[in-house]
Scaffold this motif. Structure first.
Motif, mmCIF file in Angstrom:
data_model
loop_
_atom_site.group_PDB
_atom_site.id
_atom_site.type_symbol
_atom_site.label_atom_id
_atom_site.label_comp_id
_atom_site.label_asym_id
_atom_site.label_seq_id
_atom_site.Cartn_x
_atom_site.Cartn_y
_atom_site.Cartn_z
ATOM 1 N N ASP A 29 0.824 -1.208 0.000
ATOM 2 C CA ASP A 29 0.000 0.000 0.000
ATOM 3 C C ASP A 29 0.859 1.260 0.000
ATOM 4 O OD1 ASP A 29 -2.316 -1.482 -0.088
ATOM 5 O OD2 ASP A 29 -2.859 -1.136 2.010
ATOM 6 N N MET A 30 1.915 1.275 0.785
ATOM 7 C CA MET A 30 2.792 2.451 0.823
ATOM 8 C C MET A 30 3.505 2.637 -0.508
ATOM 9 S SD MET A 30 4.328 2.408 4.653
ATOM 10 C CE MET A 30 3.281 1.784 5.953
ATOM 11 N N LEU A 31 3.928 1.544 -1.120
ATOM 12 C CA LEU A 31 4.562 1.642 -2.434
ATOM 13 C C LEU A 31 3.581 2.176 -3.479
ATOM 14 C CD1 LEU A 31 6.613 -1.665 -2.399
ATOM 15 C CD2 LEU A 31 7.577 0.648 -2.580
ATOM 16 N N ASN A 32 2.290 1.969 -3.246
ATOM 17 C CA ASN A 32 1.253 2.467 -4.158
ATOM 18 C C ASN A 32 0.706 3.827 -3.737
ATOM 19 O OD1 ASN A 32 0.971 0.527 -6.288
ATOM 20 N ND2 ASN A 32 0.253 -0.909 -4.749
ATOM 21 N N PRO A 90 11.593 -5.270 -4.518
ATOM 22 C CA PRO A 90 11.880 -6.414 -5.393
ATOM 23 C C PRO A 90 11.326 -7.740 -4.849
ATOM 24 C CG PRO A 90 13.860 -5.104 -5.067
ATOM 25 C CD PRO A 90 12.819 -4.562 -4.123
ATOM 26 N N VAL A 91 11.262 -7.866 -3.538
ATOM 27 C CA VAL A 91 10.680 -9.063 -2.933
ATOM 28 C C VAL A 91 9.201 -9.135 -3.298
ATOM 29 C CG1 VAL A 91 10.153 -10.213 -0.740
ATOM 30 C CG2 VAL A 91 12.350 -9.049 -1.041
ATOM 31 N N LEU A 92 8.495 -8.004 -3.193
ATOM 32 C CA LEU A 92 7.080 -7.973 -3.544
ATOM 33 C C LEU A 92 6.874 -8.234 -5.038
ATOM 34 C CD1 LEU A 92 5.731 -5.059 -1.333
ATOM 35 C CD2 LEU A 92 5.596 -7.496 -0.940
ATOM 36 N N LEU A 93 7.772 -7.722 -5.870
ATOM 37 C CA LEU A 93 7.677 -7.990 -7.309
ATOM 38 C C LEU A 93 7.786 -9.482 -7.579
ATOM 39 C CD1 LEU A 93 9.880 -5.133 -8.844
ATOM 40 C CD2 LEU A 93 7.396 -5.207 -8.566
ATOM 41 N N ALA A 94 8.716 -10.143 -6.907
ATOM 42 C CA ALA A 94 8.890 -11.589 -7.083
ATOM 43 C C ALA A 94 7.661 -12.351 -6.591
ATOM 44 C CB ALA A 94 10.149 -12.062 -6.358
ATOM 45 N N ILE A 95 7.092 -11.932 -5.475
ATOM 46 C CA ILE A 95 5.888 -12.589 -4.946
ATOM 47 C C ILE A 95 4.730 -12.411 -5.926
ATOM 48 C CG2 ILE A 95 4.130 -12.450 -3.134
ATOM 49 C CD1 ILE A 95 6.455 -11.850 -1.160
ATOM 50 N N TRP A 107 -4.870 -11.001 -8.938
ATOM 51 C CA TRP A 107 -4.824 -9.708 -9.619
ATOM 52 C C TRP A 107 -3.470 -9.487 -10.264
ATOM 53 C CZ3 TRP A 107 -6.464 -6.643 -4.693
ATOM 54 C CH2 TRP A 107 -7.795 -6.910 -4.405
ATOM 55 N N VAL A 108 -3.483 -8.862 -11.396
ATOM 56 C CA VAL A 108 -2.240 -8.430 -12.030
ATOM 57 C C VAL A 108 -1.978 -7.014 -11.530
ATOM 58 C CG1 VAL A 108 -1.097 -7.896 -14.205
ATOM 59 C CG2 VAL A 108 -2.615 -9.890 -14.043
ATOM 60 N N PRO A 109 -0.855 -6.808 -10.852
ATOM 61 C CA PRO A 109 -0.565 -5.470 -10.325
ATOM 62 C C PRO A 109 -0.430 -4.440 -11.449
ATOM 63 C CG PRO A 109 0.896 -7.098 -9.355
ATOM 64 C CD PRO A 109 0.174 -7.770 -10.494
ATOM 65 N N PRO A 110 -0.701 -3.176 -11.131
ATOM 66 C CA PRO A 110 -0.515 -2.143 -12.158
ATOM 67 C C PRO A 110 0.942 -2.081 -12.611
ATOM 68 C CG PRO A 110 -1.040 -1.160 -10.011
ATOM 69 C CD PRO A 110 -1.116 -2.645 -9.852
ATOM 70 N N ALA A 111 1.123 -1.713 -13.848
ATOM 71 C CA ALA A 111 2.480 -1.637 -14.416
ATOM 72 C C ALA A 111 3.377 -0.720 -13.593
ATOM 73 C CB ALA A 111 2.419 -1.169 -15.867
ATOM 74 N N SER A 112 2.804 0.347 -13.043
ATOM 75 C CA SER A 112 3.613 1.281 -12.248
ATOM 76 C C SER A 112 4.185 0.609 -11.003
ATOM 77 C CB SER A 112 2.770 2.492 -11.836
ATOM 78 O OG SER A 112 1.654 2.072 -11.059
ATOM 79 N N MET A 114 4.928 -2.650 -10.846
ATOM 80 C CA MET A 114 5.857 -3.696 -11.274
ATOM 81 C C MET A 114 7.172 -3.153 -11.808
ATOM 82 S SD MET A 114 4.346 -6.376 -10.330
ATOM 83 C CE MET A 114 5.336 -7.692 -11.065
ATOM 84 N N GLU A 115 7.284 -1.838 -11.931
ATOM 85 C CA GLU A 115 8.554 -1.234 -12.356
ATOM 86 C C GLU A 115 9.488 -1.159 -11.148
ATOM 87 O OE1 GLU A 115 9.509 -0.112 -15.448
ATOM 88 O OE2 GLU A 115 7.692 -1.112 -16.128
ATOM 89 N N PRO A 116 10.752 -1.514 -11.336
ATOM 90 C CA PRO A 116 11.710 -1.351 -10.224
ATOM 91 C C PRO A 116 11.795 0.109 -9.780
ATOM 92 C CG PRO A 116 12.672 -2.599 -12.047
ATOM 93 C CD PRO A 116 11.368 -2.051 -12.528
#
Length: 119
Positions: A29-32, A90-95, A107-112, A114-116
């Motif tokens: 949530d904070m990353l978003n 990056p851990v969340l991206l891998a999960i 759900w497919v996360p938003p592209a924003s 999934m960007e490093p």
């Protein structure tokens, strides 16, 4: 090692910090862009207020999050990830990639998201 860690194993250490069912969701949530208590309560997972308060306190104490007041009366805080907390992205991206691969109905996360993150 600190009293909060079961052992020196890096996997166990990380799970001792973020292995409950809420911490990584709050980091997501904070990353978003969420920062306020009420915003976290609006997430689809529906965290309860007592668990939210407990997790934010632990995340702050463990250096994953910092809080700053944005209102004085009553005092209300905004939360944001520290560098240490942001480095879990990056851990969340891998999960996310793992779940989408093995559970296509997730759900497919938003592209924003999934960007490093920029260094």
């Amino acid at each position: 090692m600190s009293d909060i860690f079961r052992s020196g194993c890096p996997i166990a250490t990380t799970l001792d910090l973020v292995g409950d069912k809420w911490t990584l969701v709050l980091i997501r949530d904070m990353l978003n862009g969420k920062a306020r208590y009420s915003e976290f309560l609006d997430s689809p997972e529906r965290i309860t207020t007592n668990i939210l308060a407990s997790r934010l306190e632990a995340m702050t104490a463990n250096g994953l999050v910092e809080r700053k007041p944005y209102q004085e009366r009553p005092t209300r805080y905004a939360y944001r990830l520290t560098e240490k907390g942001s480095e879990l992205h990056p851990v969340l991206l891998a999960i996310c990639a793992w779940a989408n691969r093995h559970y296509p109905e997730s759900w497919v996360p938003p592209a924003s998201f999934m960007e490093p993150l920029e260094a």
